[in-house]
Motif scaffolding. Structure first.
Motif, PDB file in Angstrom:
ATOM      1  N   HIS A   1       0.867  -1.172   0.000  1.00 37.80           N
ATOM      2  CA  HIS A   1       0.000   0.000   0.000  1.00 37.80           C
ATOM      3  C   HIS A   1       0.911   1.232   0.000  1.00 37.80           C
ATOM      4  CE1 HIS A   1      -2.807   3.040   1.530  1.00 37.80           C
ATOM      5  NE2 HIS A   1      -3.743   2.277   0.983  1.00 37.80           N
TER       6      HIS A   1
ATOM      7  N   ILE B   1      -5.813  -7.949  -4.579  1.00 37.81           N
ATOM      8  CA  ILE B   1      -5.254  -6.633  -4.856  1.00 37.81           C
ATOM      9  C   ILE B   1      -6.225  -5.526  -4.463  1.00 37.81           C
ATOM     10  CG2 ILE B   1      -4.286  -5.142  -6.647  1.00 37.81           C
ATOM     11  CD1 ILE B   1      -2.586  -7.599  -5.817  1.00 37.81           C
ATOM     12  N   THR B   2      -7.516  -5.773  -4.592  1.00 39.34           N
ATOM     13  CA  THR B   2      -8.516  -4.775  -4.195  1.00 39.34           C
ATOM     14  C   THR B   2      -8.373  -4.404  -2.728  1.00 39.34           C
ATOM     15  OG1 THR B   2     -10.114  -5.468  -5.873  1.00 39.34           O
ATOM     16  CG2 THR B   2     -10.985  -4.302  -3.961  1.00 39.34           C
TER      17      THR B   2
ATOM     18  N   ILE C   1      -5.213  -2.301  -2.136  1.00 38.02           N
ATOM     19  CA  ILE C   1      -5.439  -0.904  -2.523  1.00 38.02           C
ATOM     20  C   ILE C   1      -6.258  -0.180  -1.454  1.00 38.02           C
ATOM     21  CG2 ILE C   1      -6.603   0.583  -4.202  1.00 38.02           C
ATOM     22  CD1 ILE C   1      -5.856  -1.508  -6.346  1.00 38.02           C
TER      23      ILE C   1
ATOM     24  N   VAL D   1      -0.684  -6.426 -11.604  1.00 39.28           N
ATOM     25  CA  VAL D   1      -0.610  -5.174 -10.834  1.00 39.28           C
ATOM     26  C   VAL D   1       0.043  -4.031 -11.608  1.00 39.28           C
ATOM     27  CG1 VAL D   1      -0.648  -6.271  -8.570  1.00 39.28           C
ATOM     28  CG2 VAL D   1       1.549  -5.931  -9.735  1.00 39.28           C
TER      29      VAL D   1
ATOM     30  N   HIS E   1      -1.883  -0.807 -11.689  1.00 43.60           N
ATOM     31  CA  HIS E   1      -2.009  -0.177 -10.371  1.00 43.60           C
ATOM     32  C   HIS E   1      -0.695   0.462  -9.932  1.00 43.60           C
ATOM     33  CE1 HIS E   1      -5.898  -1.965 -10.221  1.00 43.60           C
ATOM     34  NE2 HIS E   1      -5.447  -3.204 -10.106  1.00 43.60           N
TER      35      HIS E   1
ATOM     36  N   THR F   1      -0.505   3.801 -11.869  1.00 40.34           N
ATOM     37  CA  THR F   1      -1.408   4.830 -11.367  1.00 40.34           C
ATOM     38  C   THR F   1      -1.128   5.219  -9.918  1.00 40.34           C
ATOM     39  OG1 THR F   1      -3.048   3.151 -10.727  1.00 40.34           O
ATOM     40  CG2 THR F   1      -3.262   4.110 -12.925  1.00 40.34           C
TER      41      THR F   1
ATOM     42  N   LYS G   1      -1.612   3.387  -7.234  1.00 40.66           N
ATOM     43  CA  LYS G   1      -2.508   2.782  -6.248  1.00 40.66           C
ATOM     44  C   LYS G   1      -1.775   1.791  -5.351  1.00 40.66           C
ATOM     45  CE  LYS G   1      -6.759   3.330  -8.922  1.00 40.66           C
ATOM     46  NZ  LYS G   1      -7.888   2.626  -9.613  1.00 40.66           N
ATOM     47  N   VAL G   2      -0.692   1.206  -5.885  1.00 39.13           N
ATOM     48  CA  VAL G   2       0.180   0.352  -5.082  1.00 39.13           C
ATOM     49  C   VAL G   2       1.623   0.763  -5.369  1.00 39.13           C
ATOM     50  CG1 VAL G   2      -1.434  -1.583  -5.138  1.00 39.13           C
ATOM     51  CG2 VAL G   2       0.434  -1.484  -6.804  1.00 39.13           C
TER      52      VAL G   2
END
Length: 327
Positions: free
Chosen positions: A134, A194-195, A198, A212, A215, A218, A220-221
């Motif tokens: 995260h 993964i949801t 995040i 991933v 993500h 972007t 997010k991770v």
């Protein structure tokens, strides 16, 4: 020659005639019956991404519709068993990843034997495993994470697509080698795993780069490192666990195509030919590269030998690290 022997001879001749066409196309399979490609995990994972990239072109080459069905559960064993029990006619296949050579040694119930109940069709691809966190966690580099996890044993949780998956094993082997403890939180598939990462429900996750990559891009991770010894050209800036000092650690994944045991050799050969041609198609190759896959084609015989080698390797690794999975 008795009546039974004559019938067998005639049947064998009919099968051979059906499969004798040298080129791929409508003569390969009966048009009225689609091929079912089982993905033994939920949508969003590496098996699923790979299947959906390769199946359309492969079906086109065979002159046949390929229907993808996700059958998650039991660390991939549920969907894989469905194919082991299917009619050996080439119409039911499975995308099998590294977990099939790990599960037999993890103490979990495996209702089939990979070397007995399947006909190898060929290797498809490999993909690096990446450790992601995260973005608000205090460790920003792989070295910082290694130090943090050692200083906080039992206080970190990591997600995986399920018990017995390669991602789960990646976490267990890492904890042993790094002399720490982490809480494993299994999910029913990569997407859910993964949801929750995040959302901040989980601190870190071992995941395929393919699942991933978007993500990471972007934000997010946060990508911390490659869970192996070889850097990926898709993210050359990411250090490997080998770079960080874990020289014997390698959790990269491979994917293969399997058919039920006793599928006729001619059918297996035809499937392999279509698979290799699909992987070599420029559009498919570009799509796979963009999603983090590295093409790894093989013959059926080469895959059989490779699976045997992997079974021996993971039996040793799992025994040496005393890893067991709850049923």
């Amino acid at each position: 020659m008795n009546t039974t022997s004559r019938r067998r001879t005639v049947l064998a001749a009919c099968v051979a005639a059906l499969l004798a066409a040298p080129a791929l196309g409508q003569g390969s399979f009966a048009k009225h019956k689609p091929i079912t490609l089982i993905v033994p995990f939920s949508p969003g994972g590496g098996n699923d991404i790979l299947a959906r990239a390769v199946a359309p072109k492969m079906g086109q080459l065979l002159g046949q519709t390929i229907v993808i069905e996700n059958k998650p559960g039991a660390g991939g064993n549920l969907g894989t068993e469905l194919v082991a029990r299917a009619e050996p006619d080439g119409y039911t296949l499975v995308i099998a990843s590294s977990q099939v050579t790990m599960n037999p040694f993890l103490g979990m119930k495996v209702p089939f034997r990979i070397e007995r109940d399947f006909e190898p069709v060929g290797l498809l691809a490999s993909v690096p495993m990446v450790l992601v966190s995260h973005p608000e966690e205090p460790y920003k580099t792989l070295q910082e994470f290694l130090a943090y996890s050692r200083a906080h044993p039992g206080q970190l949780s990591y997600s995986s697509p399920g018990n017995g998956t390669p991602q789960h094993l990646a976490g267990e082997v890492f904890a042993k080698l790094n002399k720490t403890e982490m809480l494993h939180v299994p999910y029913r598939g990569t997407g859910l795993s993964i949801t929750d990462l995040i959302a901040g429900q989980i601190q870190v996750s071992f995941a395929t780069y393919a699942s991933v990559a978007q993500h990471i891009q972007t934000g997010k991770v946060r990508a911390l490192g490659i869970a192996g010894q070889k850097r990926t050209p898709l993210a050359p800036e990411l250090p490997t666990f080998g770079d960080a000092g874990l020289k014997n650690y390698d959790a990269s994944l491979w994917y293969s195509l399997l058919a039920p045991a006793k599928t006729p050799p001619e059918v297996v050969a035809r499937l392999n030919e279509a698979m290799v041609q699909a992987l070599n198609d420029p559009a498919v190759a570009k799509q796979l590269a963009q999603q983090g896959f590295e093409k790894q084609v093989s013959t059926p015989a080469e895959l059989k030998s490779f699976i045997g080698t992997e079974l021996k390797r993971w039996e040793r690794v799992i025994a040496d690290n005393h890893i067991k999975v709850s049923p």
